[in-house]
Design an enzyme around this catalytic site. Structure first.
Site, PDB file in Angstrom:
ATOM      1  N   CYS A  97       0.816  -1.264  -0.178  1.00  0.00           N
ATOM      2  CA  CYS A  97      -0.057  -0.005  -0.061  1.00  0.00           C
ATOM      3  C   CYS A  97       0.887   1.438   0.040  1.00  0.00           C
ATOM      4  CB  CYS A  97      -1.127  -0.021   0.951  1.00  0.00           C
ATOM      5  SG  CYS A  97      -2.265   0.912   0.791  1.00  0.00           S
ATOM      6  N   ARG A 131     -12.246   7.166  -1.406  1.00  0.00           N
ATOM      7  CA  ARG A 131     -10.974   6.184  -1.444  1.00  0.00           C
ATOM      8  C   ARG A 131     -11.576   4.873  -1.916  1.00  0.00           C
ATOM      9  NH1 ARG A 131      -7.156   7.832   2.011  1.00  0.00           N
ATOM     10  NH2 ARG A 131      -6.470   5.708   2.619  1.00  0.00           N
ATOM     11  N   HIS A 200      -3.829  -5.363   2.188  1.00  0.00           N
ATOM     12  CA  HIS A 200      -3.434  -5.311   3.596  1.00  0.00           C
ATOM     13  C   HIS A 200      -4.229  -6.842   4.013  1.00  0.00           C
ATOM     14  CE1 HIS A 200      -2.352  -1.454   4.308  1.00  0.00           C
ATOM     15  NE2 HIS A 200      -3.328  -0.979   3.454  1.00  0.00           N
TER      16      HIS A 200
HETATM   17  N1  GLN Z   1      -1.815   6.891   2.243  1.00  0.00           N
HETATM   18  C1  GLN Z   1      -2.054   6.354   1.006  1.00  0.00           C
HETATM   19  C2  GLN Z   1      -3.550   6.267   0.549  1.00  0.00           C
HETATM   20  O1  GLN Z   1      -4.284   6.376   1.127  1.00  0.00           O
HETATM   21  C3  GLN Z   1      -1.773   4.658   1.670  1.00  0.00           C
HETATM   22  C4  GLN Z   1      -2.697   4.205   2.575  1.00  0.00           C
HETATM   23  C5  GLN Z   1      -2.281   2.560   3.252  1.00  0.00           C
HETATM   24  O2  GLN Z   1      -1.190   2.586   3.415  1.00  0.00           O
HETATM   25  N2  GLN Z   1      -3.414   2.120   3.252  1.00  0.00           N
HETATM   26  O3  GLN Z   1      -3.341   6.250  -0.769  1.00  0.00           O
END
Ligand code: GLN
Length: 246
Positions: A97, A131, A200
């Site tokens: 990620c 997101r 994840h």
């Molecule tokens: N900060 C990054 C995003 O939101 C990665 C987030 C994460 O590692 N879950 O894209």
């Protein structure tokens, strides 16, 4: 002394460790231990040197945008040459990620553009839209030496950044979920032993077969790793797939 030792170096373990991504390290440790393979864990945090010969596998987990900012500059400015040297000698680099987003050329966050370490041809842009969140399953083609094992990785994704591959192969094809950018059906990246993914879960406890593939690749083993009793790991994998609907 065990005959073999897996040496893992965790990059920024305190900052890049969202969604219990540290569980991936515990997975490496336990699966080595259970087989009589030694395990050594080192770390390279902010302002600390990274030994390009010091590990068989380098790992960087996910992180919030604000923590990524701190790490991005350190990685691209202080550790760049050593990360490239490690990758050139075939060490495994596994990035999840936020860590994955730093493997490429850049991560554009509004008016700010964070530098990447430039290991693979990709870039990431932070979107103003929703997101990309949810359970995810991808199909991968890796030589596991055991045709009966599933070639599916299942986990959970939550990222605002959209990643676009240039001249690079994805790690897998999205079966369910969003993947790199919610548009092209690609998930992650694989360039030799350099692997990035948005998954994840943590990734490895839910995909034990992939942990084993990484261990065997990092150790350069020709023969398969000894089988383990994976009753619980298989159940975790099945549950992650069920959650994703695959
Ligand atoms: N900060 C990054 C995003 O939101 C990665 C987030 C994460 O590692 N879950 O894209």
């Amino acid at each position: 002394m065990p005959e073999r030792v897996l040496r893992v170096c965790a990059l920024y373990p305190d900052l890049m460790n969202i969604y219990a991504d540290r569980g991936n390290l515990i997975m490496f440790e336990r699966r080595c231990q259970w087989r009589g393979i030694g395990f050594e864990l080192s770390s390279a945090g902010l302002d600390e040197p990274l030994d390009p010969d010091g590990a068989d596998l380098y790992y960087i987990g996910g992180g919030q945008d604000r923590d990524q900012k701190l790490c991005a500059h350190d990685l691209a400015e202080r550790k760049r040459d050593d990360v490239h040297a490690a990758a050139s000698r075939g060490a495994v680099i596994l990035a999840v990620c936020g860590g994955y987003q730093l493997l490429g050329h850049s991560y554009q966050l509004g008016v700010e553009t964070l530098p990447g370490v430039g290991l693979v041809d990709l870039h990431t842009v932070r979107s103003e839209e929703s997101r990309l969140i949810g359970n995810v399953a991808i199909e991968v083609e890796l030589d596991t030496g055991s045709s009966g094992r599933p070639q599916v990785l299942a986990g959970f994704e939550n990222h605002g950044g959209r990643t676009f591959l240039g001249d690079a192969e994805p790690l897998g094809r999205v079966l369910k979920g969003h993947g790199n950018n919610g548009g092209d059906g690609h998930e992650g990246v694989r360039a030799g032993n350099v692997i990035g993914t948005y998954l994840h879960g943590p990734l490895l406890p839910k995909n034990a077969w992939f942990a084993d593939w990484l261990i065997a690749t990092a150790l350069g083993l020709a023969e398969p790793l000894a089988e383990l009793d994976d009753f619980l790991e298989d159940a975790a994998h099945a549950e992650a797939r069920r959650a994703a609907g695959v």
